[in-house]
Design a protein around this motif. Structure first.
Motif, PDB file in Angstrom:
ATOM      1  N   TYR A 197      25.626  22.552 -10.392  1.00 31.35           N
ATOM      2  CA  TYR A 197      26.326  21.476 -11.108  1.00 31.35           C
ATOM      3  C   TYR A 197      27.297  20.756 -10.184  1.00 31.35           C
ATOM      4  O   TYR A 197      27.398  19.528 -10.202  1.00 31.35           O
ATOM      5  N   HIS A 198      27.986  21.521  -9.329  1.00 30.19           N
ATOM      6  CA  HIS A 198      28.993  20.906  -8.465  1.00 30.19           C
ATOM      7  C   HIS A 198      28.356  20.026  -7.403  1.00 30.19           C
ATOM      8  O   HIS A 198      28.767  18.872  -7.223  1.00 30.19           O
ATOM      9  N   ASN A 199      27.332  20.543  -6.687  1.00 31.27           N
ATOM     10  CA  ASN A 199      26.801  19.729  -5.598  1.00 31.27           C
ATOM     11  C   ASN A 199      25.972  18.541  -6.098  1.00 31.27           C
ATOM     12  O   ASN A 199      25.861  17.527  -5.427  1.00 31.27           O
ATOM     13  N   VAL A 200      25.376  18.642  -7.301  1.00 38.17           N
ATOM     14  CA  VAL A 200      24.674  17.487  -7.862  1.00 38.17           C
ATOM     15  C   VAL A 200      25.665  16.369  -8.175  1.00 38.17           C
ATOM     16  O   VAL A 200      25.401  15.185  -7.918  1.00 38.17           O
ATOM     17  N   THR A 201      26.829  16.723  -8.712  1.00 38.27           N
ATOM     18  CA  THR A 201      27.865  15.721  -8.996  1.00 38.27           C
ATOM     19  C   THR A 201      28.341  15.049  -7.712  1.00 38.27           C
ATOM     20  O   THR A 201      28.503  13.822  -7.656  1.00 38.27           O
ATOM     21  N   GLU A 202      28.554  15.861  -6.674  1.00 41.01           N
ATOM     22  CA  GLU A 202      29.003  15.299  -5.403  1.00 41.01           C
ATOM     23  C   GLU A 202      27.919  14.448  -4.759  1.00 41.01           C
ATOM     24  O   GLU A 202      28.214  13.398  -4.178  1.00 41.01           O
ATOM     25  N   GLN A 255      17.420  13.727  -7.234  1.00 41.19           N
ATOM     26  CA  GLN A 255      16.907  12.545  -7.910  1.00 41.19           C
ATOM     27  C   GLN A 255      15.384  12.535  -7.935  1.00 41.19           C
ATOM     28  O   GLN A 255      14.788  11.820  -8.741  1.00 41.19           O
ATOM     29  N   LEU A 256      14.767  13.315  -7.054  1.00 40.38           N
ATOM     30  CA  LEU A 256      13.308  13.456  -7.035  1.00 40.38           C
ATOM     31  C   LEU A 256      12.871  14.713  -7.775  1.00 40.38           C
ATOM     32  O   LEU A 256      11.754  15.199  -7.597  1.00 40.38           O
ATOM     33  N   ASN A 257      13.776  15.235  -8.618  1.00 41.16           N
ATOM     34  CA  ASN A 257      13.504  16.429  -9.435  1.00 41.16           C
ATOM     35  C   ASN A 257      13.291  17.680  -8.592  1.00 41.16           C
ATOM     36  O   ASN A 257      12.622  18.626  -9.030  1.00 41.16           O
ATOM     37  N   GLY A 304       0.805  -1.209   0.000  1.00 46.14           N
ATOM     38  CA  GLY A 304       0.000   0.000   0.000  1.00 46.14           C
ATOM     39  C   GLY A 304       0.840   1.262   0.000  1.00 46.14           C
ATOM     40  O   GLY A 304       0.385   2.320  -0.437  1.00 46.14           O
ATOM     41  N   ALA A 305       2.095   1.181   0.490  1.00 42.68           N
ATOM     42  CA  ALA A 305       2.963   2.361   0.521  1.00 42.68           C
ATOM     43  C   ALA A 305       3.341   2.816  -0.878  1.00 42.68           C
ATOM     44  O   ALA A 305       3.727   3.975  -1.076  1.00 42.68           O
ATOM     45  N   LEU A 306       3.257   1.926  -1.868  1.00 43.44           N
ATOM     46  CA  LEU A 306       3.610   2.302  -3.236  1.00 43.44           C
ATOM     47  C   LEU A 306       2.614   3.290  -3.830  1.00 43.44           C
ATOM     48  O   LEU A 306       2.895   3.903  -4.865  1.00 43.44           O
ATOM     49  N   LYS A 307       1.449   3.469  -3.197  1.00 44.53           N
ATOM     50  CA  LYS A 307       0.486   4.445  -3.689  1.00 44.53           C
ATOM     51  C   LYS A 307       0.932   5.872  -3.391  1.00 44.53           C
ATOM     52  O   LYS A 307       0.384   6.806  -3.957  1.00 44.53           O
ATOM     53  N   ILE A 308       1.905   6.029  -2.491  1.00 46.54           N
ATOM     54  CA  ILE A 308       2.420   7.350  -2.145  1.00 46.54           C
ATOM     55  C   ILE A 308       3.514   7.699  -3.135  1.00 46.54           C
ATOM     56  O   ILE A 308       4.477   6.950  -3.298  1.00 46.54           O
ATOM     57  N   ASP A 309       3.373   8.835  -3.817  1.00 46.86           N
ATOM     58  CA  ASP A 309       4.273   9.157  -4.917  1.00 46.86           C
ATOM     59  C   ASP A 309       5.730   9.239  -4.482  1.00 46.86           C
ATOM     60  O   ASP A 309       6.623   8.766  -5.195  1.00 46.86           O
ATOM     61  N   THR A 310       6.007   9.826  -3.316  1.00 52.16           N
ATOM     62  CA  THR A 310       7.397   9.944  -2.856  1.00 52.16           C
ATOM     63  C   THR A 310       7.996   8.577  -2.571  1.00 52.16           C
ATOM     64  O   THR A 310       9.141   8.294  -2.946  1.00 52.16           O
ATOM     65  N   VAL A 311       7.238   7.710  -1.908  1.00 53.61           N
ATOM     66  CA  VAL A 311       7.728   6.357  -1.619  1.00 53.61           C
ATOM     67  C   VAL A 311       7.948   5.584  -2.916  1.00 53.61           C
ATOM     68  O   VAL A 311       8.963   4.896  -3.078  1.00 53.61           O
ATOM     69  N   TYR A 312       7.002   5.695  -3.834  1.00 53.66           N
ATOM     70  CA  TYR A 312       7.133   5.001  -5.124  1.00 53.66           C
ATOM     71  C   TYR A 312       8.398   5.457  -5.853  1.00 53.66           C
ATOM     72  O   TYR A 312       9.158   4.636  -6.391  1.00 53.66           O
ATOM     73  N   ALA A 313       8.640   6.776  -5.865  1.00 52.75           N
ATOM     74  CA  ALA A 313       9.812   7.296  -6.567  1.00 52.75           C
ATOM     75  C   ALA A 313      11.106   6.830  -5.912  1.00 52.75           C
ATOM     76  O   ALA A 313      12.059   6.441  -6.602  1.00 52.75           O
ATOM     77  N   THR A 348       8.137  16.478   4.896  1.00 51.47           N
ATOM     78  CA  THR A 348       7.834  15.048   4.862  1.00 51.47           C
ATOM     79  C   THR A 348       8.551  14.358   3.711  1.00 51.47           C
ATOM     80  O   THR A 348       9.096  13.258   3.868  1.00 51.47           O
ATOM     81  N   ILE A 349       8.570  14.989   2.548  1.00 46.34           N
ATOM     82  CA  ILE A 349       9.263  14.411   1.391  1.00 46.34           C
ATOM     83  C   ILE A 349      10.741  14.238   1.692  1.00 46.34           C
ATOM     84  O   ILE A 349      11.347  13.203   1.367  1.00 46.34           O
ATOM     85  N   ARG A 350      11.357  15.230   2.314  1.00 41.19           N
ATOM     86  CA  ARG A 350      12.783  15.135   2.635  1.00 41.19           C
ATOM     87  C   ARG A 350      13.046  14.035   3.657  1.00 41.19           C
ATOM     88  O   ARG A 350      14.062  13.344   3.579  1.00 41.19           O
ATOM     89  N   GLN A 351      12.154  13.860   4.611  1.00 41.07           N
ATOM     90  CA  GLN A 351      12.330  12.804   5.602  1.00 41.07           C
ATOM     91  C   GLN A 351      12.257  11.426   4.967  1.00 41.07           C
ATOM     92  O   GLN A 351      13.069  10.535   5.281  1.00 41.07           O
ATOM     93  N   ILE A 352      11.300  11.219   4.077  1.00 41.26           N
ATOM     94  CA  ILE A 352      11.171   9.922   3.407  1.00 41.26           C
ATOM     95  C   ILE A 352      12.377   9.668   2.514  1.00 41.26           C
ATOM     96  O   ILE A 352      12.941   8.566   2.505  1.00 41.26           O
ATOM     97  N   ALA A 353      12.803  10.681   1.757  1.00 42.73           N
ATOM     98  CA  ALA A 353      13.955  10.526   0.867  1.00 42.73           C
ATOM     99  C   ALA A 353      15.214  10.213   1.655  1.00 42.73           C
ATOM    100  O   ALA A 353      16.019   9.356   1.255  1.00 42.73           O
ATOM    101  N   ALA A 354      15.417  10.881   2.785  1.00 43.08           N
ATOM    102  CA  ALA A 354      16.608  10.636   3.600  1.00 43.08           C
ATOM    103  C   ALA A 354      16.616   9.217   4.158  1.00 43.08           C
ATOM    104  O   ALA A 354      17.665   8.569   4.229  1.00 43.08           O
ATOM    105  N   ALA A 355      15.452   8.703   4.553  1.00 41.75           N
ATOM    106  CA  ALA A 355      15.382   7.345   5.096  1.00 41.75           C
ATOM    107  C   ALA A 355      15.730   6.303   4.043  1.00 41.75           C
ATOM    108  O   ALA A 355      16.337   5.269   4.358  1.00 41.75           O
ATOM    109  N   PHE A 356      15.375   6.551   2.787  1.00 39.15           N
ATOM    110  CA  PHE A 356      15.707   5.617   1.708  1.00 39.15           C
ATOM    111  C   PHE A 356      17.076   5.902   1.090  1.00 39.15           C
ATOM    112  O   PHE A 356      17.498   5.185   0.186  1.00 39.15           O
TER     113      PHE A 356
END
Length: 419
Positions: free
Chosen positions: A311-316, A302-304, A46-55, A288-296
């Motif tokens: 350019y520099h910090n994206v590469t790092e 990467q979540l656009n 059921g968590a896959l229905k949440i867009d952030t979790v799915y991504a 909330t989005i940042r918390q979920i992304a950090a846990a994964f």
């Protein structure tokens, strides 16, 4: 029906339908108990229905699946690749007849992200003892048992063994430890069972789900704010319900957006103005989005989300994604595959599995060629080894180490001037 037949059913190879219908009495009982049957369920799939979790799960699963797992042997002469080994063919081509290696690793990593554990039943050749098939098992149907009492200390004894019991529906099948690949995708408190990230993030995920539901309802009612209808006089309950029904049909929904709502004489509509900014909706959603992304272990770019991206910090951050997120996952996969897919004598002879992560770390062509030039001129790589990294065929004379002729030992520096 065995484990492989059950795996085929779970993978959808054989049609399997399960329906659950609740009658009116069941729903009434649920309402009395305070259970919302139509509410948000973020447990398991059921968590896959949440867009952030799915991504986040899609990024992790595809990042693992696109890396080839190869077989190597380490001995006194160095490390050699064994492309023709049965395990190498199994991991590179078809782990089982019904899925490619890419799909196999996607299934495995998705199970890891959802349940904190991924289970794969190993099918062995009875004559040679070599693995001939890898069958993913639904992690929600697997229970782990230890066949010996650990005592009050909670520490496993030397003779303790793990058993994996799979619930097939009509029976339970017991699988020994050496016939089951067990990958732990999250944290573990005892080294045996992994913790489900979904369960640990349940409140954050539910917060994100409710935010999505709020936005959906807001659009479904035509962006119309809720409010109060004032009436000078008295209405019975039947008249109240009839007026509410007709007014909502007239003033809500996308088809009525931006249309004029007519009010009967004696009625006055007062909207309740509560903006998303007043409720700090956007700020809470972003947190909330940042918390979920950090846990994964997913980076925000990467979540656009390129709010703070350069350019520099994206590469790092991309390098950090490999070192902090993927590398621990790949190390767990490599160790489990090496321990359970090779024969004892092969492990003693130095055989092991390694994921080729060069595709992630490959820089632009100019940076790669500069690195090759430095390695070749320093006597670290041969030209043919550099060509192999670029998937080019070897050339005659390219297997010799070369070095710059102007380089001399430190003890001989200036010797020509002392004569």
């Amino acid at each position: 029906m065995g484990i492989r037949d059950y795996a085929r059913r779970w993978l959808g190879i054989e049609e399997q339908r399960e329906t659950l219908e609740l009658n009116k009495d069941d729903r009434r009982l649920a309402e009395l108990l305070g259970i919302d049957l139509d509410g948000i369920d973020v447990r398991g799939k059921g968590a896959l229905k949440i867009d952030t979790v799915y991504a986040c799960i899609r990024i992790r699963s595809e990042s693992v699946a696109k890396l080839p797992f190869k077989v190597y042997q380490e001995d006194d002469f160095g490390v050699r690749k064994h492309s023709e080994h049965p395990v190498a063919k199994l991991l590179r081509l078809r782990p089982n007849p019904f899925m490619s290696a890419f799909d196999f690793w996607k299934v495995t990593e998705v199970q890891n992200c959802l349940y904190g554990n991924a289970f794969v039943n190993i099918e062995f050749d009875r004559k040679t003892g070599q693995p001939i098939g890898l069958w993913p098992i639904d992690a929600s149907k697997v229970t782990i048992y230890v066949d010996d009492d650990t005592g009050l200390s909670g520490v496993m004894r030397p003779k303790s063994k793990l058993w994996y019991v799979v619930d097939l529906g009509y029976e339970q099948r017991k699988i020994p430890e050496d016939e089951m690949l067990h990958f732990r995708g999250g944290l573990t408190l005892n080294g045996i069972v992994g913790l489900s990230p979904i369960e640990q993030l349940r409140y954050s995920i539910e917060n994100n789900a409710h935010a999505n539901e709020f936005v959906n309802k807001f659009f479904r009612q035509g962006l119309q704010a809720r409010g109060l209808v004032q009436y000078v006089g008295d209405l019975n309950e039947k008249a109240k319900e009839e007026f509410r029904r007709k007014f909502e049909e007239m003033a809500s929904g996308l088809k009525n957006a931006h249309r004029i709502a007519l009010m009967p004489i004696g009625y006055k509509f007062e909207p309740i103005s509560l903006t998303l900014q007043d409720a700090q909706f956007l700020e809470n959603t972003q947190l909330t989005i940042r918390q979920i992304a950090a846990a994964f272990g997913i980076k925000m770019h990467q979540l656009n989300d390129l709010t703070r991206a350069t350019y520099h910090n994206v590469t790092e951050q991309q390098k950090e994604f490999y070192t902090e997120t993927l590398q621990p996952i790949l190390t767990a996969y490599e160790q489990e595959l090496t321990w359970k897919l090779f024969l004892d004598e092969e492990i003693e002879n130095g055989f092991f599995v390694r994921a080729n992560a060069d595709a992630i770390l490959r820089a632009d062509i100019k940076a790669r060629y500069e690195a090759y030039r430095t390695a070749i001129q320093s006597g670290f790589l041969t030209p043919n080894e550099a060509r192999e990294l670029e998937e080019r065929p070897p050339l005659p004379g390219g297997d010799q180490l070369i070095v710059n002729g102007n380089m001399v030992p430190l003890t001989e520096v200036g010797a020509a001037y002392r004569r």
